[in-house]
Design an enzyme around this catalytic site. Structure first.
Site, PDB file in Angstrom:
ATOM      1  N   THR A 206       0.723  -1.360  -0.118  1.00  0.00           N
ATOM      2  CA  THR A 206      -0.035  -0.097  -0.087  1.00  0.00           C
ATOM      3  C   THR A 206       0.780   1.241   0.090  1.00  0.00           C
ATOM      4  O   THR A 206       1.902   1.428   0.552  1.00  0.00           O
ATOM      5  CB  THR A 206      -1.238   0.066   1.255  1.00  0.00           C
ATOM      6  OG1 THR A 206      -1.654   1.343   1.427  1.00  0.00           O
ATOM      7  CG2 THR A 206      -0.422  -0.089   2.552  1.00  0.00           C
ATOM      8  N   ARG A 207       0.427   2.244  -0.642  1.00  0.00           N
ATOM      9  CA  ARG A 207       1.011   3.579  -0.430  1.00  0.00           C
ATOM     10  C   ARG A 207       0.110   4.729  -0.096  1.00  0.00           C
ATOM     11  O   ARG A 207      -0.218   5.790  -0.318  1.00  0.00           O
ATOM     12  CB  ARG A 207       1.344   4.071  -1.963  1.00  0.00           C
ATOM     13  CG  ARG A 207       0.684   3.997  -2.993  1.00  0.00           C
ATOM     14  CD  ARG A 207       1.367   4.120  -4.410  1.00  0.00           C
ATOM     15  NE  ARG A 207       0.851   3.402  -5.584  1.00  0.00           N
ATOM     16  CZ  ARG A 207       0.303   4.145  -6.237  1.00  0.00           C
ATOM     17  NH1 ARG A 207       0.331   5.702  -6.463  1.00  0.00           N
ATOM     18  NH2 ARG A 207      -0.149   3.649  -7.437  1.00  0.00           N
ATOM     19  N   HIS A 211      -8.380   2.279   4.436  1.00  0.00           N
ATOM     20  CA  HIS A 211      -9.887   2.503   4.839  1.00  0.00           C
ATOM     21  C   HIS A 211     -10.533   1.107   5.144  1.00  0.00           C
ATOM     22  O   HIS A 211      -9.776   0.264   4.892  1.00  0.00           O
ATOM     23  CB  HIS A 211     -10.353   3.568   3.968  1.00  0.00           C
ATOM     24  CG  HIS A 211      -9.683   4.895   3.970  1.00  0.00           C
ATOM     25  ND1 HIS A 211      -9.714   5.705   4.746  1.00  0.00           N
ATOM     26  CD2 HIS A 211      -9.171   5.652   2.892  1.00  0.00           C
ATOM     27  CE1 HIS A 211      -8.993   6.714   4.630  1.00  0.00           C
ATOM     28  NE2 HIS A 211      -8.836   6.939   3.485  1.00  0.00           N
ATOM     29  N   HIS A 214      -9.955  -1.412   2.297  1.00  0.00           N
ATOM     30  CA  HIS A 214      -8.756  -2.335   2.297  1.00  0.00           C
ATOM     31  C   HIS A 214      -8.485  -3.233   3.577  1.00  0.00           C
ATOM     32  O   HIS A 214      -8.081  -4.489   3.482  1.00  0.00           O
ATOM     33  CB  HIS A 214      -7.426  -1.369   2.149  1.00  0.00           C
ATOM     34  CG  HIS A 214      -7.302  -0.763   0.586  1.00  0.00           C
ATOM     35  ND1 HIS A 214      -6.692   0.152   0.370  1.00  0.00           N
ATOM     36  CD2 HIS A 214      -7.811  -1.300  -0.693  1.00  0.00           C
ATOM     37  CE1 HIS A 214      -6.808   0.609  -0.991  1.00  0.00           C
ATOM     38  NE2 HIS A 214      -7.462  -0.594  -1.334  1.00  0.00           N
ATOM     39  N   ARG A 300      -7.655  -3.283  -7.204  1.00  0.00           N
ATOM     40  CA  ARG A 300      -8.048  -2.606  -8.363  1.00  0.00           C
ATOM     41  C   ARG A 300      -6.903  -1.553  -8.736  1.00  0.00           C
ATOM     42  O   ARG A 300      -5.938  -0.951  -8.123  1.00  0.00           O
ATOM     43  CB  ARG A 300      -9.097  -1.507  -8.305  1.00  0.00           C
ATOM     44  CG  ARG A 300     -10.457  -2.566  -7.894  1.00  0.00           C
ATOM     45  CD  ARG A 300     -11.523  -1.565  -7.414  1.00  0.00           C
ATOM     46  NE  ARG A 300     -12.276  -1.049  -8.749  1.00  0.00           N
ATOM     47  CZ  ARG A 300     -12.107   0.368  -8.711  1.00  0.00           C
ATOM     48  NH1 ARG A 300     -11.739   1.093  -8.120  1.00  0.00           N
ATOM     49  NH2 ARG A 300     -12.926   0.717  -9.909  1.00  0.00           N
ATOM     50  N   HIS A 302      -3.581  -1.794  -9.417  1.00  0.00           N
ATOM     51  CA  HIS A 302      -2.433  -1.811  -8.630  1.00  0.00           C
ATOM     52  C   HIS A 302      -1.364  -1.172  -9.291  1.00  0.00           C
ATOM     53  O   HIS A 302      -1.058  -1.482 -10.510  1.00  0.00           O
ATOM     54  CB  HIS A 302      -2.126  -3.250  -8.631  1.00  0.00           C
ATOM     55  CG  HIS A 302      -0.939  -3.586  -7.642  1.00  0.00           C
ATOM     56  ND1 HIS A 302      -1.049  -3.982  -6.190  1.00  0.00           N
ATOM     57  CD2 HIS A 302       0.182  -3.554  -7.610  1.00  0.00           C
ATOM     58  CE1 HIS A 302       0.180  -4.243  -5.532  1.00  0.00           C
ATOM     59  NE2 HIS A 302       0.821  -3.975  -6.341  1.00  0.00           N
TER      60      HIS A 302
END
Ligand SMILES: [Zn+2]
Length: 398
Positions: A206-207, A211, A214, A300, A302
């Site tokens: 993740t970057r 929320h 995820h 989605r 990515h």
């Protein structure tokens, strides 16, 4: 009791690194001393942020089986076929560039080059090949665009015209002032997973702050594996992304309040973003295998940016690879949301209701709310996470 003496679960196994062996290019002891002394008299090369991140990842085995920056044959093969010359999958060029304005003739094939971060020498490149890449071709194949607005294309334009390939020997990792408690090398995550008795682990790249959507993906994955590694990328990202230290506070508060402690680990991923979409999804999965993860969550778009890639291209690309050669198992997820009629988190795979029943906020809308000090609904984000973001906006950190 030391970790290695704890009884392991009967069926404990650990996934093999890509190519079978975890690379270690850190030099120690006598070798270290000699190399440091020799490096002082070598021609110097300044590394940019991406190259520093790559150097660290090569040195500690995160990029196994790479033991250095790519040579021409490997580079060409990776760019054109998404595999190494011997057939192992690999999708992203890992290259070292001569900087614009630097004299490329000072770097001679067969001789060593000192790799520098400012005044600090970190290691040595055993220069095997120097060549001029076709950067336009690289952009077309890897980034699927030559549009100058794409950050990856911009990067290629910013570096010099020569690439330097060869093995590296590293005696000092790039210095990091931040997240020192969370910087685990592949060797260390493997020890951690063993200590926890986890055979199957899913990594989450993740970057962004996490929320509810995820969190839901992670917990769906956690239902079928032993452990979850939250592995946020803290290397170079774009302006406009939420700063890594703010994101880390969000992950910590989420783990403290909503995740079972014995099933989740948090560690930072030192890589720089390439924004190469589907190809980067494969790369992210392979690299996580080196950290000891058996599964990898692919959401989605990515590693996407703008509208350069289709929403599910990062899912489709996995079908172009021999799954045995890839080894790590991708877990594909659709867009998820809270559905008021279902009364729970869901996705289009599990909820039959329409958009009106879903709690959906666009990224723009969320930023607008947070910057005004408004807390988004609990169905969208955990209040503790929202509070950290509101505070960050108020202090001008985000
Ligand atoms: Zn529903």
């Amino acid at each position: 009791m030391p970790d290695d003496m704890k009884p392991l679960p009967k069926h404990f196994t650990q996934i093999r690194p890509h190519g079978g062996r975890l690379i270690d290019r850190m030099v120690t002891g006598e070798k270290h001393k000699n190399l440091v002394a020799r490096a002082a008299s070598l021609p110097k090369l300044q590394l940019n942020a991406r190259e520093l991140a790559d150097l660290e990842m090569i040195a500690v085995g995160a990029m196994s089986p790479l033991d250095g920056f790519m040579n021409r044959e490997t580079y060409d093969c990776v760019v054109d076929t998404m595999h190494f010359p011997l057939g192992l999958p690999w999708t992203i060029p890992v290259t070292l560039s001569v900087k614009p304005g630097d004299n490329a003739s000072q770097y001679k094939e067969g001789l060593d080059v000192a790799l520098c971060d400012g005044e600090t020498v970190l290691g040595v490149l055993h220069l095997e090949q120097k060549w001029r890449p076709d950067k336009k071709h690289e952009a077309e194949k890897v980034l699927l665009t030559t549009d100058e607005a794409h950050p990856g294309v911009k990067y290629l334009q910013s570096i010099g015209d020569w690439y330097l390939g060869g093995e590296v020997s590293v005696f000092r990792k790039p210095a990091h002032a931040d997240f020192t408690n969370y910087r685990l090398d592949p060797k260390e995550t493997r020890v951690l997973f063993k200590a926890k008795g986890w055979s199957t682990i899913t990594a989450f790249q993740t970057r962004n702050p996490i929320h509810r959507a995820h969190e839901y993906l992670q917990k769906c994955a956690l239902e079928i594996v032993d452990g979850l590694l939250i592995h946020p990328l803290v290397g170079e990202t774009q302006k406009g992304d939420i700063p890594a230290d703010v994101r880390m506070r969000c992950y910590e508060v989420l783990m403290a309040n909503y995740y079972p402690k014995d099933r989740v680990a948090l560690s930072v991923f030192p890589a720089a973003m390439r924004y190469a979409g589907p190809r980067e999804a494969i790369f992210h999965a392979i690299v996580r295998k080196n950290y000891g993860c058996t599964h990898f969550i692919v959401g989605r778009d990515h590693a996407g940016v703008g509208n350069y890639y289709g929403t599910f291209d990062a899912h489709y690309i996995f079908s172009e690879f021999d799954r045995k050669a890839l080894d790590v198992t991708p877990l594909f997820f659709d867009h998820s949301f809270f559905c008021k009629r279902c009364g729970n988190m869901a996705s289009s795979k599990t909820c039959p209701h329409g958009k009106d029943d879903h709690v959906f906020l666009s990224g723009t809308k969320v930023r607008e709310m947070l910057s005004k000090g408004e807390i988004p609904p609990v169905e969208f984000t955990r209040p503790e996470v929202a509070q950290i973001l509101v505070d960050a906006y108020a202090k001008g950190e985000a």
